[in-house]
Design a protein around this motif. Structure first.
Motif, PDB file in Angstrom:
ATOM      1  N   UNK A 119     -44.209 -48.737 -40.585  1.00 15.39           N
ATOM      2  CA  UNK A 119     -44.981 -48.489 -39.366  1.00 15.39           C
ATOM      3  C   UNK A 119     -44.126 -48.447 -38.103  1.00 15.39           C
ATOM      4  N   UNK A 120     -42.899 -48.994 -38.167  1.00 13.74           N
ATOM      5  CA  UNK A 120     -42.018 -48.974 -37.000  1.00 13.74           C
ATOM      6  C   UNK A 120     -41.445 -47.580 -36.747  1.00 13.74           C
ATOM      7  N   UNK A 121     -41.412 -46.755 -37.779  1.00 17.88           N
ATOM      8  CA  UNK A 121     -40.882 -45.398 -37.634  1.00 17.88           C
ATOM      9  C   UNK A 121     -41.926 -44.520 -36.953  1.00 17.88           C
ATOM     10  N   UNK A 122     -41.528 -43.904 -35.860  1.00 16.69           N
ATOM     11  CA  UNK A 122     -42.434 -42.983 -35.176  1.00 16.69           C
ATOM     12  C   UNK A 122     -41.708 -41.681 -34.914  1.00 16.69           C
ATOM     13  N   UNK A 123     -42.459 -40.620 -34.885  1.00 14.76           N
ATOM     14  CA  UNK A 123     -41.861 -39.311 -34.643  1.00 14.76           C
ATOM     15  C   UNK A 123     -41.358 -39.219 -33.209  1.00 14.76           C
ATOM     16  N   UNK A 124     -40.472 -38.285 -32.989  1.00 17.94           N
ATOM     17  CA  UNK A 124     -39.945 -38.017 -31.652  1.00 17.94           C
ATOM     18  C   UNK A 124     -41.099 -37.664 -30.709  1.00 17.94           C
ATOM     19  N   UNK A 125     -42.072 -36.924 -31.217  1.00 21.68           N
ATOM     20  CA  UNK A 125     -43.240 -36.502 -30.440  1.00 21.68           C
ATOM     21  C   UNK A 125     -44.000 -37.721 -29.906  1.00 21.68           C
ATOM     22  N   UNK A 126     -44.273 -38.698 -30.780  1.00 20.83           N
ATOM     23  CA  UNK A 126     -45.003 -39.898 -30.356  1.00 20.83           C
ATOM     24  C   UNK A 126     -44.180 -40.728 -29.377  1.00 20.83           C
ATOM     25  N   UNK A 127     -42.872 -40.783 -29.582  1.00 20.04           N
ATOM     26  CA  UNK A 127     -41.998 -41.518 -28.671  1.00 20.04           C
ATOM     27  C   UNK A 127     -42.019 -40.884 -27.281  1.00 20.04           C
ATOM     28  N   UNK A 128     -41.936 -39.541 -27.243  1.00 22.00           N
ATOM     29  CA  UNK A 128     -41.978 -38.841 -25.949  1.00 22.00           C
ATOM     30  C   UNK A 128     -43.292 -39.081 -25.238  1.00 22.00           C
ATOM     31  N   UNK A 129     -44.403 -38.997 -25.962  1.00 19.35           N
ATOM     32  CA  UNK A 129     -45.725 -39.197 -25.363  1.00 19.35           C
ATOM     33  C   UNK A 129     -45.871 -40.615 -24.844  1.00 19.35           C
ATOM     34  N   UNK A 130     -45.350 -41.600 -25.586  1.00 17.99           N
ATOM     35  CA  UNK A 130     -45.427 -42.996 -25.148  1.00 17.99           C
ATOM     36  C   UNK A 130     -44.611 -43.205 -23.856  1.00 17.99           C
ATOM     37  N   UNK A 131     -43.453 -42.563 -23.782  1.00 16.14           N
ATOM     38  CA  UNK A 131     -42.631 -42.673 -22.569  1.00 16.14           C
ATOM     39  C   UNK A 131     -43.326 -42.043 -21.369  1.00 16.14           C
ATOM     40  N   UNK A 132     -43.997 -40.922 -21.583  1.00 16.27           N
ATOM     41  CA  UNK A 132     -44.728 -40.273 -20.489  1.00 16.27           C
ATOM     42  C   UNK A 132     -45.918 -41.104 -20.037  1.00 16.27           C
ATOM     43  N   UNK A 133     -46.594 -41.766 -20.965  1.00 15.01           N
ATOM     44  CA  UNK A 133     -47.751 -42.591 -20.619  1.00 15.01           C
ATOM     45  C   UNK A 133     -47.361 -43.866 -19.899  1.00 15.01           C
ATOM     46  N   UNK A 134     -46.139 -44.370 -20.136  1.00 14.52           N
ATOM     47  CA  UNK A 134     -45.684 -45.589 -19.490  1.00 14.52           C
ATOM     48  C   UNK A 134     -45.210 -45.362 -18.067  1.00 14.52           C
TER      49      UNK A 134
END
Length: 135
Positions: A119-134
């Protein structure tokens, strides 16, 4: 370039993207380019490059991604997978001369074991979206 592909890949994904881009360029230069002074990727190769970037972006393994050849998840469409194999078979041996460091990195990466997904592995897409939301 398609505006949907105007994003950044993080870490190892960016290195892998740069390697496949170099391979696409070698292939395109030999198979699609007339003998002109300035190199420019043909539309077909540019479209494939964009496809590869989107697939890397959505890889569920994220930055711990194994090489596509060893991955249990096949995310390329059959036609695109065949194109990737064709490009790599042609460009692989030439990479040792044109881009030796990239080629050696790619060969070493190819020998690594496939990590277990968690569950710790996330796609680049999800990482980018999380950074934009923060922000």
């Amino acid at each position: 370039m398609n505006k949907d592909a105007n994003f950044h890949l993080f870490g190892q994904l960016n290195t892998e993207f740069n390697t496949i881009t170099a391979m696409i360029d070698l292939y395109c230069l030999r198979h699609h380019q007339p003998n002109t002074g300035k190199f420019q990727r043909c539309a077909d190769c540019e479209q494939f490059r964009t496809y590869v970037k989107q697939r890397l972006d959505r890889c569920p393994y994220g930055e711990k991604k194994p090489s596509c050849k060893q991955c249990p998840i096949h995310c390329y469409k059959p036609q695109q997978k065949l194109k990737s194999q064709t490009i790599m078979r042609y460009s692989g041996p030439k990479m040792l001369v044109k881009h030796p460091i990239m080629a050696i990195r790619h060969l070493i990466h190819d020998k690594r074991a496939v990590p277990e997904r968690n569950k710790k592995m996330t796609s680049n897409y999800k990482t980018r979206k999380a950074l934009l939301n923060n922000r």
